[in-house]
Design a protein around this motif. Structure first.
Motif, short mmCIF file in Angstrom:
data_model
loop_
_atom_site.label_atom_id
_atom_site.label_comp_id
_atom_site.label_asym_id
_atom_site.label_seq_id
_atom_site.Cartn_x
_atom_site.Cartn_y
_atom_site.Cartn_z
N ALA A 43 120.41 70.36 64.80
CA ALA A 43 119.78 70.81 66.48
C ALA A 43 118.46 71.28 66.35
O ALA A 43 117.79 71.01 67.11
N ALA A 44 118.25 72.03 65.29
CA ALA A 44 116.85 72.90 65.30
C ALA A 44 115.76 71.59 65.02
O ALA A 44 114.60 71.80 65.74
N GLU A 45 116.19 70.78 64.14
CA GLU A 45 115.03 69.69 63.76
C GLU A 45 114.91 68.77 64.82
O GLU A 45 114.05 67.81 65.13
N ALA A 46 116.04 68.41 65.49
CA ALA A 46 116.19 67.44 66.61
C ALA A 46 115.79 65.94 66.14
O ALA A 46 115.14 65.17 66.63
N LYS A 47 116.24 65.63 64.70
CA LYS A 47 116.08 64.20 64.24
C LYS A 47 116.99 64.27 63.18
O LYS A 47 117.63 65.19 62.57
N ALA A 48 116.95 63.11 62.38
CA ALA A 48 117.93 62.86 61.45
C ALA A 48 117.18 63.30 60.06
O ALA A 48 115.98 63.08 60.11
N LEU A 49 118.00 64.07 59.25
CA LEU A 49 117.56 64.51 58.03
C LEU A 49 118.23 64.20 56.95
O LEU A 49 119.49 63.42 57.00
N THR A 50 117.77 64.16 55.67
CA THR A 50 118.39 63.58 54.51
C THR A 50 119.28 65.10 53.90
O THR A 50 118.98 66.14 54.71
N VAL A 51 120.14 64.84 52.93
CA VAL A 51 120.96 66.01 52.69
C VAL A 51 119.96 66.94 51.89
O VAL A 51 120.26 68.32 52.41
N ALA A 52 119.18 66.65 51.24
CA ALA A 52 118.23 67.75 50.64
C ALA A 52 117.41 68.29 51.85
O ALA A 52 117.19 69.75 51.63
N GLU A 53 117.09 67.69 53.09
CA GLU A 53 116.10 68.39 54.04
C GLU A 53 117.22 69.53 54.97
O GLU A 53 116.80 70.43 55.13
N ILE A 54 118.67 69.04 54.98
CA ILE A 54 119.33 69.69 55.57
C ILE A 54 119.44 71.01 54.78
O ILE A 54 119.59 72.07 55.30
N ALA A 55 119.77 70.98 53.47
CA ALA A 55 120.13 72.13 52.50
C ALA A 55 118.87 72.94 52.60
O ALA A 55 119.12 74.17 52.48
N LYS A 56 117.65 72.38 52.66
CA LYS A 56 116.30 73.38 52.79
C LYS A 56 116.39 74.07 54.19
O LYS A 56 116.07 75.34 54.21
#
Length: 88
Positions: A43-56
């Motif tokens: 929700a904070a990024e408001a775009k699709a993220l990879t698993v690694a990006e979500i973890a970070k």
């Protein structure tokens, strides 16, 4: 008599530190919290993220991200989008 020569051994290769394994408590409460972490990161990024990006972004391990994604998929809150995860 022959002299003994001092033989130097080759330098030892530096040993890698063993990989630190993360311990993930698997119970309904913990998995629910990880789902909240994943949801808030998306929700904070408001775009699709990879698993690694979500973890970070959520400051959690990739294993915890997978737990959270599973919970959110079951509830229909996220969807897969070109090898990334997005809010549904």
């Amino acid at each position: 008599m022959t002299e003994k020569k001092e033989v130097k051994s080759a330098p030892k290769a530096a040993k890698k530190a063993p990989a630190k394994k993360s311990v993930v408590a698997i119970n309904a409460e913990n998995v629910g919290f990880k789902a909240g972490d994943v949801y808030n990161a998306l929700a904070a990024e408001a775009k699709a993220l990879t698993v690694a990006e979500i973890a970070k972004a959520a400051n959690i391990s990739t294993e915890e991200v997978y737990l959270g994604i599973g919970w959110l998929f079951k509830e229909g809150k996220v969807k897969g989008e070109n090898d990334k995860v997005a809010l549904a």
